[in-house]
Design a protein around this motif. Structure first.
Motif, short mmCIF file in Angstrom:
data_model
loop_
_atom_site.label_atom_id
_atom_site.label_comp_id
_atom_site.label_asym_id
_atom_site.label_seq_id
_atom_site.Cartn_x
_atom_site.Cartn_y
_atom_site.Cartn_z
N ILE A 1 0.83 -1.21 0.00
CA ILE A 1 0.00 0.00 0.00
C ILE A 1 0.87 1.25 0.00
O ILE A 1 0.65 2.20 -0.76
N LEU A 2 1.90 1.25 0.83
CA LEU A 2 2.81 2.40 0.91
C LEU A 2 3.49 2.63 -0.44
O LEU A 2 3.58 3.77 -0.93
N GLN A 3 3.91 1.51 -1.03
CA GLN A 3 4.60 1.61 -2.32
C GLN A 3 3.70 2.27 -3.36
O GLN A 3 4.12 3.17 -4.10
N GLU A 4 2.44 1.82 -3.35
CA GLU A 4 1.51 2.35 -4.33
C GLU A 4 1.31 3.86 -4.11
O GLU A 4 1.28 4.64 -5.05
N ARG B 1 4.07 10.76 -6.28
CA ARG B 1 5.49 11.13 -6.43
C ARG B 1 5.64 12.64 -6.70
O ARG B 1 4.88 13.23 -7.46
N ILE B 2 6.61 13.26 -6.05
CA ILE B 2 6.86 14.69 -6.26
C ILE B 2 8.05 14.85 -7.19
O ILE B 2 9.12 14.27 -6.95
N ASP B 3 7.82 15.60 -8.26
CA ASP B 3 8.93 15.85 -9.18
C ASP B 3 9.61 17.14 -8.75
O ASP B 3 9.15 18.24 -9.04
N VAL B 4 10.74 16.96 -8.06
CA VAL B 4 11.41 18.16 -7.53
C VAL B 4 12.06 19.00 -8.63
O VAL B 4 12.52 20.12 -8.38
N THR B 5 12.08 18.47 -9.84
CA THR B 5 12.71 19.26 -10.91
C THR B 5 11.71 20.18 -11.61
O THR B 5 12.08 21.01 -12.43
N LEU B 6 10.38 20.01 -11.27
CA LEU B 6 9.38 20.89 -11.89
C LEU B 6 9.62 22.33 -11.46
O LEU B 6 9.94 22.58 -10.30
N PRO B 7 9.43 23.31 -12.36
CA PRO B 7 9.60 24.70 -11.95
C PRO B 7 8.49 25.09 -10.97
O PRO B 7 7.37 24.61 -11.08
N GLY B 8 8.79 25.94 -10.00
CA GLY B 8 7.80 26.36 -9.01
C GLY B 8 6.77 27.28 -9.64
O GLY B 8 6.96 27.80 -10.74
#
Ligand code: PHE
Length: 344
Positions: free
Chosen positions: A83-86, A92-99
């Motif tokens: 469950i945690l994996q899912e 998932r957070i894409d830290v490379t996305l521009p703010g």
């Protein structure tokens, strides 16, 4: 009894091996190990056993319980992990996305000009004094030597709220308010910015609401040359060190003598153009020496004290300084206009 225990163990392990989720796991836990579960049921038979058999069966029962419990635990952990994996996958957070850029507001051009003028005069020792926009007839007119029925009231068509209360038509009532509050004490050196209201039809150069800045100085030996010096300083700071000023005789009921002040045209530098109507000069404010009657009415000894006052339209100053052709730009909230002034 031993057989029953072995049967139970087999059955439990078999059903645990193809369990599908946490809920099913829990059902099985209750079924086999619960208070009224299968194991408890078998243990009820313990009483009938001989004293020798009892510890042996007890130990076996405990072993069965332990085996089932450990399998339950293992399965539970496996499900929780899945469950945690899912969750981690789906959130998932894409830290490379521009703010996301936060849009920042900026000061209105009129505010910028008012602040710039305030700074200039604060540097000369003036204090800022603001007053109400809803004003009494007394401060707006009478205390400024404009008694009721005075023809000069027509110069400033007013929005009346009651017979005695109106939207102030200029920032000059602050003169009377401050003088009255100071109870005849000098020096007075104030600058009064604020919104004023006149019954005008709006067009490119008129607005029924606009902004004024008033200045007032009272002390012993204040002369017209002091007024002229301060206005020259102001004009050169605002429009450039090469501009000249010119005083033309004028009339205001609250000043005597009165003068209209012009600066060298910022567009043609005095040679004559469309903006200055070929005169080389632009009118920027009204001014004069405070009328003795005005001093007396607000409690100042006009034998001892003299003073000067001036009043300017902030929109007009801004329009001349930046070449803005229509006063309505200031109030339309068009970002294309406003954004040009974000930087000073
Ligand atoms: N109050 C005048 C006006 O609004 C301007 C003024 C102020 C003139 C102070 C002289 C002295 O027209």
């Amino acid at each position: 009894m031993q057989e029953k225990l072995v049967e139970l163990k087999e059955a439990a392990l078999a059903s645990l091996s193809d369990v599908k989720d946490l809920a099913e796991l829990n059902d099985l836990r209750v079924k086999y190990l619960g208070k009224r579960g299968a194991l408890t049921e078998i243990m009820k038979g313990m009483g009938k056993l001989s004293p020798e058999e009892r510890p042996v069966m007890g130990q076996q029962a405990n072993e069965v319980r332990a085996v089932i419990e450990s399998l339950l635990k293992e399965k539970t952990e496996a499900f929780e992990q899945a469950i945690l994996q899912e969750k981690l996958e789906s959130q998932r957070i894409d830290v490379t996305l521009p703010g996301r850029v936060v849009a920042r507001g900026a000061k209105h051009p009129l505010t910028l000009i008012v602040e710039q003028i305030e700074d200039l005069f604060i540097g000369l020792g003036f204090e800022i004094a603001e007053g109400p926009e809803v004003e009494t007839d007394y401060y707006n007119f009478e205390a400024l030597n404009l008694p009721k029925d005075h023809p000069a009231r027509d110069m400033q068509d007013s929005f009346y709220i009651t017979e005695d209360i109106l939207m102030r038509t200029h920032t000059s009532p602050n003169q009377a308010r401050v003088m009255e509050a100071k109870q005849g004490e000098a020096p007075v050196k104030i600058l009064c910015p604020g919104r004023v209201y006149r019954r005008d039809d709006d067009d490119a150069t008129h607005s029924h609401v606009f902004t004024q800045i008033e200045g007032l100085v009272i002390d012993e030996n204040i002369r017209m040359s002091d007024l002229k010096g301060i206005l020259l300083f102001f004009a050169q700071e605002m429009f450039g060190s090469d501009v000249e000023i010119r005083l033309r005789p004028s009339f205001f009921p609250f000043t005597e003598p009165s003068a209209e002040v012009d600066v060298t045209c910022a567009v043609c530098h005095g040679t004559g153009c469309r903006v200055c109507k070929d005169t080389g000069w632009l009118e920027i404010l009204g001014s004069g020496m405070v009328h003795p009657k005005v001093l007396e009415m607000s409690g100042y000894d006009s034998e001892k004290y003299t003073g000067f006052a001036f009043g300017m339209g902030v929109e007009r100053i801004a329009m001349l300084k930046y070449g803005i052709e229509d006063i309505r730009h200031f109030y339309n909230n068009d970002l294309r206009f406003l954004k040009q002034f974000n930087r000073r």
